[in-house]
Design a protein around this motif. Structure first.
Motif, mmCIF file in Angstrom:
data_model
loop_
_atom_site.group_PDB
_atom_site.id
_atom_site.type_symbol
_atom_site.label_atom_id
_atom_site.label_comp_id
_atom_site.label_asym_id
_atom_site.label_seq_id
_atom_site.Cartn_x
_atom_site.Cartn_y
_atom_site.Cartn_z
ATOM 1 N N GLY A 193 9.883 10.570 101.561
ATOM 2 C CA GLY A 193 9.813 12.149 101.240
ATOM 3 C C GLY A 193 9.070 12.944 102.313
ATOM 4 N N ALA A 194 8.503 12.140 103.502
ATOM 5 C CA ALA A 194 7.674 12.943 104.581
ATOM 6 C C ALA A 194 8.838 13.536 105.404
ATOM 7 N N PHE A 195 8.435 14.653 106.072
ATOM 8 C CA PHE A 195 9.047 15.245 107.012
ATOM 9 C C PHE A 195 8.128 15.983 108.065
ATOM 10 N N SER A 196 8.467 16.315 109.278
ATOM 11 C CA SER A 196 7.703 16.226 110.234
ATOM 12 C C SER A 196 7.481 17.732 110.610
ATOM 13 N N ILE A 197 6.092 18.032 111.425
ATOM 14 C CA ILE A 197 5.935 19.157 112.057
ATOM 15 C C ILE A 197 5.209 19.028 113.154
ATOM 16 N N ASP A 198 5.743 19.716 114.417
ATOM 17 C CA ASP A 198 5.123 19.525 115.614
ATOM 18 C C ASP A 198 4.316 20.788 115.759
ATOM 19 N N ARG A 199 2.856 20.647 115.736
ATOM 20 C CA ARG A 199 2.216 22.152 115.812
ATOM 21 C C ARG A 199 2.217 22.604 117.482
ATOM 22 N N ASN A 200 2.629 21.643 118.301
ATOM 23 C CA ASN A 200 2.622 22.034 119.788
ATOM 24 C C ASN A 200 3.747 22.810 120.155
ATOM 25 N N ASN A 201 4.704 23.159 119.162
ATOM 26 C CA ASN A 201 6.015 23.615 119.496
ATOM 27 C C ASN A 201 6.227 24.757 118.320
ATOM 28 N N PRO A 202 6.137 26.106 118.640
ATOM 29 C CA PRO A 202 6.282 27.136 117.789
ATOM 30 C C PRO A 202 7.610 27.325 117.075
ATOM 31 N N LYS A 203 8.729 26.759 117.644
ATOM 32 C CA LYS A 203 10.009 26.691 117.022
ATOM 33 C C LYS A 203 10.202 25.663 116.160
ATOM 34 N N ASP A 204 9.287 24.578 116.408
ATOM 35 C CA ASP A 204 9.488 23.403 115.311
ATOM 36 C C ASP A 204 8.511 23.671 114.060
ATOM 37 N N ILE A 205 7.595 24.459 114.465
ATOM 38 C CA ILE A 205 6.696 24.952 113.308
ATOM 39 C C ILE A 205 7.341 25.693 112.210
ATOM 40 N N LEU A 206 8.271 26.714 112.925
ATOM 41 C CA LEU A 206 9.026 27.772 111.889
ATOM 42 C C LEU A 206 10.177 27.029 111.388
ATOM 43 N N ALA A 207 10.582 25.834 111.860
ATOM 44 C CA ALA A 207 11.933 24.935 111.476
ATOM 45 C C ALA A 207 11.207 24.061 110.320
ATOM 46 N N SER A 208 10.164 23.620 110.485
ATOM 47 C CA SER A 208 9.777 23.033 109.657
ATOM 48 C C SER A 208 9.070 23.673 108.103
ATOM 49 N N LEU A 209 8.375 24.941 108.413
ATOM 50 C CA LEU A 209 8.186 25.827 107.295
ATOM 51 C C LEU A 209 9.391 26.336 106.579
#
Length: 225
Positions: free
Chosen positions: A87-103
């Protein structure tokens, strides 16, 4: 981002492996206030060990029994891809677009009635690091899903008289968005951060003073686990 690829079959098989592994690694798991939320929840915790995610899996398998997903840093998920099947999904805190996608992904899970676990610190830090320095993602999700309660969980790892370490786990009471004083997202995050620093420090005092009375030993053998 890397979405979860949750597998019920894999979860059941992993549970068979996990409990003996925890018993080999820790002398005791002490828990206080451990009970299933009354429905889907947003769960947060301090993050000081690789074991944190596995202990959440243990808590869910043994006590909560919810449809849980956990946000995990992308580099860790790439290193341990089997977590996606738990059930894990990722977040890349070095990439603002990825942060928003994960949230937004986490928001979608909460709105589907699933439980989401995240570590507001973003990365692992030493247990005694202060302040905890929460990111604002928790408040983002609370604002987007105001009917979903926030459940804080605190982990404290300790070495004492035995060869193996022990873990003290404190599950706090649910927090609603309306319980947090009005202000900007940053201000409300700081309020939550300071609240959890105080709670974690109180847990540390319980460990130092050996206050066992309010805790149960969760590694005691029991039927139907």
């Amino acid at each position: 981002m890397m979405p979860a690829q949750k597998s019920g079959l894999f979860e059941r098989a992993f549970a068979v492996y996990l409990l003996p592994s925890i018993r080999r690694s820790f002398s005791h798991l002490y828990g206080r206030g451990i009970e299933a939320p009354k429905g889907p929840a947003l769960i947060i915790s301090n993050h000081s060990s690789w074991w944190d995610g596995l202990l959440f899996f243990f808590l869910n398998h043994r006590f909560w029994k919810l449809d849980v997903h956990i946000m995990m840093h992308e580099r860790g998920l790439k290193k341990f891809p089997f977590f996606r099947r738990l059930g894990a999904f990722s977040i890349d805190r070095n990439n603002p677009k990825d942060i928003l996608a994960s949230l937004r992904y986490a928001e979608g899970l909460l709105k589907q009635g699933k439980t989401v676990i995240l570590f507001p610190q973003g990365d692992e830090y030493h247990l005694e690091t202060r302040p905890l320095q929460f990111h604002t993602g928790t408040l983002y999700l609370m604002e987007k899903c105001p009917d979903v309660p926030l459940i804080p969980v605190r982990f404290y790892y300790s070495m004492r008289r035995e060869k193996k370490p022990e873990v003290w786990i404190d599950q706090g009471k649910a927090i609603a968005l309306t319980d947090i004083p009005e202000g900007s997202r940053h201000e409300r995050t700081l309020w939550l951060q300071n609240r959890e620093i105080a709670a974690l420090d109180r847990l540390k005092e319980d460990v130092l003073e050996e206050n066992y009375e309010e805790f149960q030993d969760m590694l005691k053998r029991r039927r139907n686990t």
